[in-house]
Design an enzyme around this catalytic site. Structure first.
Site, PDB file in Angstrom:
ATOM      1  N   ASN A  17      26.681  40.076  40.865  1.00  0.00           N
ATOM      2  CA  ASN A  17      27.524  38.895  40.688  1.00  0.00           C
ATOM      3  C   ASN A  17      28.020  38.455  42.064  1.00  0.00           C
ATOM      4  OD1 ASN A  17      29.929  37.298  40.429  1.00  0.00           O
ATOM      5  ND2 ASN A  17      30.203  38.043  38.338  1.00  0.00           N
ATOM      6  N   LYS A  25      31.892  38.410  42.536  1.00  0.00           N
ATOM      7  CA  LYS A  25      32.456  39.762  42.592  1.00  0.00           C
ATOM      8  C   LYS A  25      32.077  40.444  43.903  1.00  0.00           C
ATOM      9  CE  LYS A  25      32.945  41.979  38.757  1.00  0.00           C
ATOM     10  NZ  LYS A  25      32.738  42.798  37.549  1.00  0.00           N
ATOM     11  N   ASP A  27      33.722  48.379  37.389  1.00  0.00           N
ATOM     12  CA  ASP A  27      33.787  47.815  36.049  1.00  0.00           C
ATOM     13  C   ASP A  27      35.224  47.387  35.875  1.00  0.00           C
ATOM     14  OD1 ASP A  27      32.515  46.946  33.690  1.00  0.00           O
ATOM     15  OD2 ASP A  27      33.389  48.608  32.580  1.00  0.00           O
ATOM     16  N   SER A  28      35.387  46.249  35.278  1.00  0.00           N
ATOM     17  CA  SER A  28      36.736  45.714  35.136  1.00  0.00           C
ATOM     18  C   SER A  28      36.815  44.872  33.886  1.00  0.00           C
ATOM     19  CB  SER A  28      37.101  44.866  36.361  1.00  0.00           C
ATOM     20  OG  SER A  28      36.177  43.803  36.502  1.00  0.00           O
ATOM     21  N   PHE A  86      37.127  33.121  38.137  1.00  0.00           N
ATOM     22  CA  PHE A  86      36.066  33.336  37.160  1.00  0.00           C
ATOM     23  C   PHE A  86      36.555  34.340  36.145  1.00  0.00           C
ATOM     24  CE2 PHE A  86      35.393  36.359  40.561  1.00  0.00           C
ATOM     25  CZ  PHE A  86      34.928  37.511  39.955  1.00  0.00           C
ATOM     26  N   GLY A  87      35.773  34.586  35.138  1.00  0.00           N
ATOM     27  CA  GLY A  87      36.175  35.504  34.086  1.00  0.00           C
ATOM     28  C   GLY A  87      37.402  34.976  33.359  1.00  0.00           C
ATOM     29  N   TYR A  88      38.414  35.807  33.261  1.00  0.00           N
ATOM     30  CA  TYR A  88      39.634  35.455  32.544  1.00  0.00           C
ATOM     31  C   TYR A  88      40.723  34.908  33.469  1.00  0.00           C
ATOM     32  CZ  TYR A  88      37.427  37.847  28.674  1.00  0.00           C
ATOM     33  OH  TYR A  88      36.546  38.205  27.687  1.00  0.00           O
ATOM     34  N   ASP A  89      40.380  34.658  34.741  1.00  0.00           N
ATOM     35  CA  ASP A  89      41.364  34.132  35.695  1.00  0.00           C
ATOM     36  C   ASP A  89      42.122  32.915  35.175  1.00  0.00           C
ATOM     37  OD1 ASP A  89      40.517  36.129  37.394  1.00  0.00           O
ATOM     38  OD2 ASP A  89      39.545  34.791  38.833  1.00  0.00           O
TER      39      ASP A  89
END
Length: 171
Positions: free
Chosen positions: A18, A21, A75-76, A159-162
């Site tokens: 990614n 990341k 991993d997060s 990105f993600g849940y930001d």
């Protein structure tokens, strides 16, 4: 990760493909390691552990074995108290295997729509890094940020849940 835990300039393969990341990790690591991008020839690793640490370890060990070099994997994910810790280790695939970050956020918000009050919206973002070395040694680091889930996406970038995770210190 402290400079004592990784030799200065140590060559380390980054397990994440990614780009966002990878850029975040490179910015944090700085000069402590010489990060090598994940080789295209290394297949994706099945993340079937039930913890962030387990998934990070699977990825780090697979890259270390494939390349013969030390490997750094993470991993997060997001853990929402009212959802019993979900999405947890399934954060990236919460809405489905091939869904987008936006789909994951939309599903999360729909599941939380009827929850009221700050206690019900409590969450934490967790991240575990595992550095696996060819000599069998490893370094494991875990970090958490407490916060809450906003009722709607906000802000720019990320990105993600930001867009919906609000760190506690940002209220």
């Amino acid at each position: 990760m402290s400079r004592e835990s990784a030799a200065s300039g140590e060559a380390v393969v980054l397990a994440s493909a990614n780009p966002k990341k990878a850029a975040e990790i490179a910015a944090i690591v700085g000069d402590a390691m010489h990060l090598i991008p994940r080789p295209d020839s290394v297949p994706e690793v099945v993340e079937d552990a039930d913890t962030f640490e387990g998934n990070a370890r699977l990825k780090a060990q697979a890259l270390m074995i494939a390349t013969g070099l030390a490997a750094l994997a993470d991993d997060s994910g997001l853990e929402v108290e009212a959802l019993g810790g979900a999405p947890g280790v399934h954060s990236a695939r919460y809405a489905g295997e091939h869904e987008t970050d936006g789909d994951n956020v939309e599903l999360l918000l729909s599941e939380m729509r009827d929850l009221e009050g700050t206690v019900a919206r409590r969450a934490r973002f967790c991240c575990v890094l595992v550095l696996a070395r060819p000599d069998g040694s490893e370094v494991v680091v875990r970090g958490e940020v407490a916060g809450s889930i906003a009722t709607a996406p906000r802000g720019e970038g990320g990105f993600g849940y930001d867009p919906v995770f609000v760190p506690a210190e940002c209220g």
